[in-house]
Design an enzyme around this catalytic site. Structure first.
Site, PDB file in Angstrom:
ATOM      1  CE1 TYR A  87      -3.599   2.581   0.300  1.00 24.03           C
ATOM      2  CE2 TYR A  87      -2.400   3.387   2.223  1.00 24.03           C
ATOM      3  CZ  TYR A  87      -3.389   3.553   1.264  1.00 24.03           C
ATOM      4  OH  TYR A  87      -4.154   4.699   1.257  1.00 24.03           O
ATOM      5  CE  LYS A 122      -3.418   5.905  -1.763  1.00 25.69           C
ATOM      6  NZ  LYS A 122      -4.320   6.736  -2.582  1.00 25.69           N
TER       7      LYS A 122
HETATM    8  P1  NDP Z   1     -13.501   4.242   1.024  1.00 27.01           P
HETATM    9  O1  NDP Z   1     -13.294   2.775   1.046  1.00 27.01           O
HETATM   10  O2  NDP Z   1     -14.559   4.814   1.888  1.00 27.01           O
HETATM   11  O3  NDP Z   1     -13.737   4.738  -0.481  1.00 27.01           O
HETATM   12  C1  NDP Z   1     -12.971   4.229  -1.536  1.00 27.01           C
HETATM   13  C2  NDP Z   1     -13.662   4.566  -2.837  1.00 27.01           C
HETATM   14  O4  NDP Z   1     -12.854   4.044  -3.913  1.00 27.01           O
HETATM   15  C3  NDP Z   1     -15.035   3.933  -2.949  1.00 27.01           C
HETATM   16  O5  NDP Z   1     -15.933   4.871  -3.482  1.00 27.01           O
HETATM   17  C4  NDP Z   1     -14.832   2.792  -3.933  1.00 27.01           C
HETATM   18  O6  NDP Z   1     -16.010   2.624  -4.729  1.00 27.01           O
HETATM   19  C5  NDP Z   1     -13.702   3.359  -4.803  1.00 27.01           C
HETATM   20  N1  NDP Z   1     -12.988   2.290  -5.503  1.00 27.01           N
HETATM   21  C6  NDP Z   1     -12.247   1.287  -4.964  1.00 27.01           C
HETATM   22  N2  NDP Z   1     -11.795   0.473  -5.940  1.00 27.01           N
HETATM   23  C7  NDP Z   1     -12.291   0.969  -7.115  1.00 27.01           C
HETATM   24  C8  NDP Z   1     -12.191   0.569  -8.465  1.00 27.01           C
HETATM   25  N3  NDP Z   1     -11.502  -0.534  -8.821  1.00 27.01           N
HETATM   26  N4  NDP Z   1     -12.794   1.299  -9.405  1.00 27.01           N
HETATM   27  C9  NDP Z   1     -13.492   2.398  -9.054  1.00 27.01           C
HETATM   28  N5  NDP Z   1     -13.628   2.848  -7.796  1.00 27.01           N
HETATM   29  C10 NDP Z   1     -13.034   2.117  -6.851  1.00 27.01           C
HETATM   30  O7  NDP Z   1     -12.084   4.878   1.402  1.00 27.01           O
HETATM   31  P2  NDP Z   1     -11.556   6.395   1.436  1.00 27.01           P
HETATM   32  O8  NDP Z   1     -12.615   7.341   1.093  1.00 27.01           O
HETATM   33  O9  NDP Z   1     -10.840   6.567   2.707  1.00 27.01           O
HETATM   34  O10 NDP Z   1     -10.469   6.315   0.275  1.00 27.01           O
HETATM   35  C11 NDP Z   1     -10.387   7.263  -0.773  1.00 27.01           C
HETATM   36  C12 NDP Z   1      -8.937   7.506  -1.112  1.00 27.01           C
HETATM   37  O11 NDP Z   1      -8.293   8.104   0.011  1.00 27.01           O
HETATM   38  C13 NDP Z   1      -8.129   6.255  -1.436  1.00 27.01           C
HETATM   39  O12 NDP Z   1      -7.284   6.527  -2.524  1.00 27.01           O
HETATM   40  C14 NDP Z   1      -7.324   6.020  -0.169  1.00 27.01           C
HETATM   41  O13 NDP Z   1      -6.141   5.315  -0.432  1.00 27.01           O
HETATM   42  C15 NDP Z   1      -7.072   7.443   0.249  1.00 27.01           C
HETATM   43  N6  NDP Z   1      -6.698   7.666   1.639  1.00 27.01           N
HETATM   44  C16 NDP Z   1      -7.509   7.238   2.659  1.00 27.01           C
HETATM   45  C17 NDP Z   1      -7.140   7.469   3.966  1.00 27.01           C
HETATM   46  C18 NDP Z   1      -7.945   6.986   5.126  1.00 27.01           C
HETATM   47  O14 NDP Z   1      -7.408   6.927   6.247  1.00 27.01           O
HETATM   48  N7  NDP Z   1      -9.199   6.629   4.939  1.00 27.01           N
HETATM   49  C19 NDP Z   1      -5.913   8.213   4.280  1.00 27.01           C
HETATM   50  C20 NDP Z   1      -5.147   8.601   3.135  1.00 27.01           C
HETATM   51  C21 NDP Z   1      -5.543   8.358   1.873  1.00 27.01           C
HETATM   52  P3  NDP Z   1     -16.617   1.217  -5.202  1.00 27.01           P
HETATM   53  O15 NDP Z   1     -16.274   0.190  -4.166  1.00 27.01           O
HETATM   54  O16 NDP Z   1     -18.082   1.497  -5.319  1.00 27.01           O
HETATM   55  O17 NDP Z   1     -15.962   0.982  -6.520  1.00 27.01           O
HETATM   56  C1  8X3 Z   2      -4.400   5.605   4.603  1.00 31.64           C
HETATM   57  C2  8X3 Z   2      -3.749   6.032   5.846  1.00 31.64           C
HETATM   58  O1  8X3 Z   2      -2.093   5.431   7.666  1.00 31.64           O
HETATM   59  O2  8X3 Z   2      -3.471   3.637   6.805  1.00 31.64           O
HETATM   60  O3  8X3 Z   2      -3.723   6.014   3.470  1.00 31.64           O
HETATM   61  O4  8X3 Z   2      -1.709   4.514   5.490  1.00 31.64           O
HETATM   62  S1  8X3 Z   2      -2.713   4.849   6.471  1.00 31.64           S
END
Ligand code: NDP
Ligand code: 8X3
Length: 255
Positions: A155, A159
């Site tokens: 992961y 990133k």
């Molecule tokens: P969620 O799991 O709540 O949302 C993830 C979204 O990505 C969903 O809408 C899902 O939609 C979509 N997704 C996943 N795989 C696919 C795919 N193959 N095609 C299209 N859409 C896809 O997580 P977050 O909102 O937290 O994550 C959003 C972003 O933020 C990610 O890139 C994550 O790595 C990043 N992030 C998150 C953090 C956290 O702590 N939560 C911290 C830092 C970064 P569906 O399943 O309907 O396709």
């Molecule tokens: C998601 C945040 O700390 O799990 O990107 O990597 S962490």
């Protein structure tokens, strides 16, 4: 004038919060995509109860499927075929294991979604951004793109790749005047941990136990700010964490 924004992964978490926040600002038209179309249609309905005039178009998209990404972006209705803003948000983590114990299927899903998916969407969205005088790409990176933590291996690698791609896009798109911003959050309570731990919601909840994590709305409000800067200002890279988090591994929890 309204700006058209394409948000990937709008069915949950940060993407969903971006849709709601931008809808409330009345200067954005929303192109929402994810695999779960029904969730997008529900979100559209919810937004329209508060903001009936917000224009929204939803479509099902798996960012890992290059041919489908190309076909679906090229087949957008004429009135949606000019994009001003791309929020590359779709992403996921799968598992939290050492390299020797890691599941290769998990690795593939993370690399295919977080790196290749972001590239496919960017490649096929960019021609649709060529008429925009105010084009902007927002890539959702992570603190995991700045630091590596135990068992975060693949992961974190994806990133770090997003971090490199944001820098690369800024260079390659300089002549076109397209702004590229990277938003790099720490802990945001969304479906992220439930997805990482494959539906183990107790384990997912424990990630945020004893502290106040960020919410999707916190990130969406930052993105709204980044998008609202004057055209000569680009916020390159923004790291944001909960106050209770000092690094990828150091958090303060209340007993
Ligand atoms: P969620 O799991 O709540 O949302 C993830 C979204 O990505 C969903 O809408 C899902 O939609 C979509 N997704 C996943 N795989 C696919 C795919 N193959 N095609 C299209 N859409 C896809 O997580 P977050 O909102 O937290 O994550 C959003 C972003 O933020 C990610 O890139 C994550 O790595 C990043 N992030 C998150 C953090 C956290 O702590 N939560 C911290 C830092 C970064 P569906 O399943 O309907 O396709
Ligand atoms: C998601 C945040 O700390 O799990 O990107 O990597 S962490």
């Amino acid at each position: 004038m309204s700006r058209t924004v394409l948000i990937t992964g709008a069915s949950s978490g940060i993407g969903e919060a971006c849709a709601k926040t931008l809808a409330g600002e009345s200067r954005y038209r929303l192109l929402l995509c994810a695999r779960r179309l029904q969730r997008l249609e529900q979100l559209k309905h919810e937004i329209h109860t508060s903001y009936p005039n917000c224009e929204i178009f939803c479509f099902e998209l798996d960012v890992r499927d290059q041919e489908s990404v190309q076909q679906k972006l090229n087949a957008l209705p004429d009135e949606w075929a000019n994009i001003d803003i791309l929020i590359n948000n779709a992403g996921l983590s799968q598992g939290l294991d050492s390299i020797e114990n890691g599941d290769i299927g998990d690795w593939d899903r993370m690399i295919d979604t977080n790196v290749k998916g972001l590239l496919y969407v960017s490649k096929h969205a960019l021609p649709l951004m060529s008429n925009s005088e105010n084009a902007h790409i927002i890539n959702i990176g992570s603190i995991a793109g700045k630091e590596v933590y135990p068992n975060g291996n693949v992961y974190c690698a994806t990133k770090h790749a997003v971090d490199a791609l944001s820098k690369a896009m800024r260079i390659d798109l300089l002549e076109k005047g397209i702004r590229v911003s990277s938003i790099d959050p720490g802990m945001v309570e969304t479906e992220f941990s439930s997805v990482r731990f494959k539906g183990d919601d107790t384990r997912a909840k424990n990630v945020y136990a004893g502290l106040t994590p960020l919410s999707g709305k916190d990130i969406a409000e930052i993105i709204s700010f980044v998008l609202s800067r004057p055209t000569h200002v680009n916020i390159n890279d923004l790291i944001v964490m909960p106050t209770a988090q000092a690094s990828a591994t150091l958090v303060k929890r209340n007993a």
